[in-house]
Design an enzyme around this catalytic site. Structure first.
Site, PDB file in Angstrom:
ATOM      1  N   CYS A  73      91.981  -1.536 -29.923  1.00 44.65           N
ATOM      2  CA  CYS A  73      92.772  -0.621 -30.661  1.00 44.65           C
ATOM      3  C   CYS A  73      94.233  -0.631 -29.897  1.00 44.65           C
ATOM      4  O   CYS A  73      94.287  -0.492 -28.763  1.00 44.65           O
ATOM      5  CB  CYS A  73      92.065   0.772 -30.490  1.00 44.65           C
ATOM      6  N   ASN A  74      95.033  -0.793 -30.701  1.00 42.65           N
ATOM      7  CA  ASN A  74      96.393  -0.897 -30.318  1.00 42.65           C
ATOM      8  C   ASN A  74      96.900   0.625 -29.627  1.00 42.65           C
ATOM      9  O   ASN A  74      97.380   0.608 -28.850  1.00 42.65           O
ATOM     10  CB  ASN A  74      97.405  -1.379 -31.229  1.00 42.65           C
ATOM     11  N   THR A  75      96.447   1.643 -30.578  1.00 43.12           N
ATOM     12  CA  THR A  75      96.975   2.944 -30.514  1.00 43.12           C
ATOM     13  C   THR A  75      96.274   3.257 -29.031  1.00 43.12           C
ATOM     14  O   THR A  75      97.086   3.942 -28.228  1.00 43.12           O
ATOM     15  CB  THR A  75      96.629   3.774 -31.438  1.00 43.12           C
ATOM     16  N   CYS A 183      97.897  -3.361 -35.863  1.00 41.19           N
ATOM     17  CA  CYS A 183      96.791  -2.340 -35.819  1.00 41.19           C
ATOM     18  C   CYS A 183      95.591  -3.238 -36.236  1.00 41.19           C
ATOM     19  O   CYS A 183      95.875  -4.033 -37.194  1.00 41.19           O
ATOM     20  CB  CYS A 183      97.102  -1.141 -36.701  1.00 41.19           C
TER      21      CYS A 183
HETATM   22  N1  DGL Z   1      92.849   0.302 -35.201  1.00 38.83           N
HETATM   23  C1  DGL Z   1      93.640   1.056 -34.505  1.00 38.83           C
HETATM   24  C2  DGL Z   1      94.911   0.416 -33.812  1.00 38.83           C
HETATM   25  O1  DGL Z   1      94.650  -0.841 -33.462  1.00 38.83           O
HETATM   26  C3  DGL Z   1      94.259   2.341 -35.054  1.00 38.83           C
HETATM   27  C4  DGL Z   1      93.855   2.778 -36.337  1.00 38.83           C
HETATM   28  C5  DGL Z   1      93.921   4.319 -36.288  1.00 38.83           C
HETATM   29  O2  DGL Z   1      92.889   4.846 -35.867  1.00 38.83           O
HETATM   30  O3  DGL Z   1      95.109   4.965 -36.662  1.00 38.83           O
HETATM   31  O4  DGL Z   1      95.926   0.974 -33.421  1.00 38.83           O
END
Ligand code: DGL
Length: 261
Positions: A73-75, A183
């Site tokens: 997850c990037n976030t 994302c």
């Molecule tokens: N899959 C997550 C990412 O890579 C973020 C999606 C989310 O929960 O807003 O950032």
């Protein structure tokens, strides 16, 4: 180390885009995937919330004997990876928008990044982009609502297409020739995205590179030496039924999902 799983988590099902590559590259490893679907999306949450959720999941994965944790997850990576690397005694592998690989593709030095607002506003991402903004123009596009569409398994509905058109048109108006999927949920939208952008625009997705990075880390001392296939377990903090339907759709095979409270 043979039976100790590789722990993988995301706010929801997006990290399966990374899991697919890990499973392909490291078929002997046991994988334990947690989708925090009961608390998705993370993209609009503050850092304290993301840290609290990530900590609960990390400690669950550690209790299951995880030898390495992939924050798919990037976030969450942007918020907590450095802190967690210092606090927990195992390697963490994170995901961040692939600006560096995008630079290898761009010819006009105009790169678009699709990511959550949480990722774009994070200090970690600002530092990453500042490293490159002397040589390239970077256009960041937050995409509210898009991860929710993937979370609901709605990959090819008119609503998803409209959202994509809205966000992509802003990047296309800047004449970007390269777009980074920042994302993990968006990887599952590469088909509709390609239908909207023209063929000459390069789409950068780092999920394969994350799996390769995991392979390098495991190769140092943690790799399973057994020859049999590893097992893959899927857990969710959300609805078992819904997550099971979405995961089976994204992975194009039936998976059994268990509940993690
Ligand atoms: N899959 C997550 C990412 O890579 C973020 C999606 C989310 O929960 O807003 O950032």
């Amino acid at each position: 180390m043979d039976d100790q799983p590789v722990g993988i988590f995301d706010s929801g099902v997006g990290g399966l885009s990374v899991l697919q590559h890990i499973h392909q590259l490291l078929p002997n490893e046991n994988l334990l995937y947690v989708a925090d679907s009961g608390h998705a999306p993370y993209g609009c949450r503050d850092e304290a919330y993301i840290e609290q959720r990530s900590r609960i999941i990390t400690e669950y994965l550690l209790a299951q004997g995880a030898k390495v944790i992939v924050i798919a997850c990037n976030t969450a990576t942007a918020s907590i990876i450095e802190t967690f690397r210092q606090q927990y005694g195992i390697p963490f592998i994170g995901v961040e928008p692939g600006i560096k690989p995008a630079i290898a593709f761009t010819k006009n030095n105009k790169i678009g990044v699709m990511a959550t607002s949480g990722t774009i506003s994070s200090e970690r991402y600002k530092d990453l982009s500042l490293r490159y903004t002397k040589s390239i123009s970077l256009y960041n596009q937050s995409c509210p609502g898009l991860a929710d569409q993937v979370e609901a398994g709605l990959l090819d509905t008119p609503e998803t297409f409209l959202l994509l058109e809205k966000y992509l048109s802003r990047l296309l108006s800047r004449q970007v020739d390269t777009i980074v999927l920042g994302c993990t949920h968006y990887s599952f939208l590469s088909v509709p995205i390609k239908a909207i952008i023209c063929d000459s625009i390069e789409l950068v997705d780092t999920s394969r590179a994350i799996a390769e990075q995991l392979l390098r880390v495991l190769a140092q001392e943690f790799m399973a030496k057994k020859s049999g296939a590893g097992n893959v377990q899927y857990l969710t903090t959300g609805s078992i039924e819904k997550t099971q339907v979405t995961m089976s759709r994204l992975l194009k095979r039936n998976v059994v999902v268990k509940r993690l409270v």
